[in-house]
Design a protein around this motif. Sequence first.
Motif, short mmCIF file in Angstrom:
data_model
loop_
_atom_site.label_atom_id
_atom_site.label_comp_id
_atom_site.label_asym_id
_atom_site.label_seq_id
_atom_site.Cartn_x
_atom_site.Cartn_y
_atom_site.Cartn_z
N GLN A 136 -1.57 15.66 -2.57
CA GLN A 136 -1.24 16.17 -1.24
C GLN A 136 -0.66 15.09 -0.33
N VAL A 137 -0.81 13.82 -0.69
CA VAL A 137 -0.31 12.73 0.15
C VAL A 137 1.22 12.75 0.09
N PRO A 138 1.88 12.93 1.24
CA PRO A 138 3.34 13.04 1.22
C PRO A 138 4.03 11.69 1.03
N LYS A 139 5.27 11.75 0.58
CA LYS A 139 6.09 10.54 0.46
C LYS A 139 6.14 9.85 1.81
N LYS A 187 3.76 8.10 3.12
CA LYS A 187 2.41 7.96 3.67
C LYS A 187 1.51 7.36 2.60
N ALA A 212 -2.87 6.71 1.58
CA ALA A 212 -4.28 7.01 1.81
C ALA A 212 -5.08 5.86 1.22
N ASP A 252 -10.52 7.10 1.98
CA ASP A 252 -10.04 8.38 2.51
C ASP A 252 -10.13 9.47 1.44
N ARG A 269 0.41 5.89 -3.83
CA ARG A 269 0.13 6.17 -2.43
C ARG A 269 -1.32 5.88 -2.04
N ARG A 315 -0.60 5.68 7.53
CA ARG A 315 -1.77 6.33 6.94
C ARG A 315 -1.69 7.84 7.09
N TRP A 316 -1.94 8.52 6.00
CA TRP A 316 -2.00 9.98 5.96
C TRP A 316 -3.25 10.42 6.70
N THR A 317 -3.14 11.44 7.51
CA THR A 317 -4.28 11.92 8.29
C THR A 317 -5.12 12.93 7.52
N SER A 372 -4.24 19.61 5.47
CA SER A 372 -4.42 20.60 6.53
C SER A 372 -5.81 21.21 6.39
#
Length: 136
Positions: free
Chosen positions: A18-21, A23, A25, A29, A61, A102-104, A107
């Motif tokens: 799920q971690v987008p390009k 970004k 983690a 996390d 990532r 950093r990926w938050t 969703s």
Amino acid sequence: MQPQDERHYERIYQVISQVPKGKVATYGDVATIVGDGCEAATVGQALGALGPRSVQVPWQRVIGRRGDKGRVTTSGLHQRDKLEAEGVEFDDRGLVDLGKFRWTGPSEDWARSHGFQMLPKEEGAPAVPDSQLRLF
């Protein structure tokens, strides 16, 4: 590998996917999102066990955390090159600004529907939903 580890590994791979390009983690996390007793070290073990799946799971990532910075934790695997190709920037010490890259987390809908946890809000993060306009 214990059955619990196998289950965690698959859930870890789901989260990392799920971690987008552009970004990153941290190991912590990913462990927090997986929940159910998963630890950062388990995330590292899962990544080490990827084998041929490493072309499907964007392992690069996931980085280590050093305060408000992140760092590449692999050697010889071109992790930094892969991240830079995705737009992640490194400072002159080879560290990533987590405030910027950093990926938050996933969703809320995705996390809930797949049985995952949300990352806690960072200190200083807005208390209002992103969709609510802040005037003052």
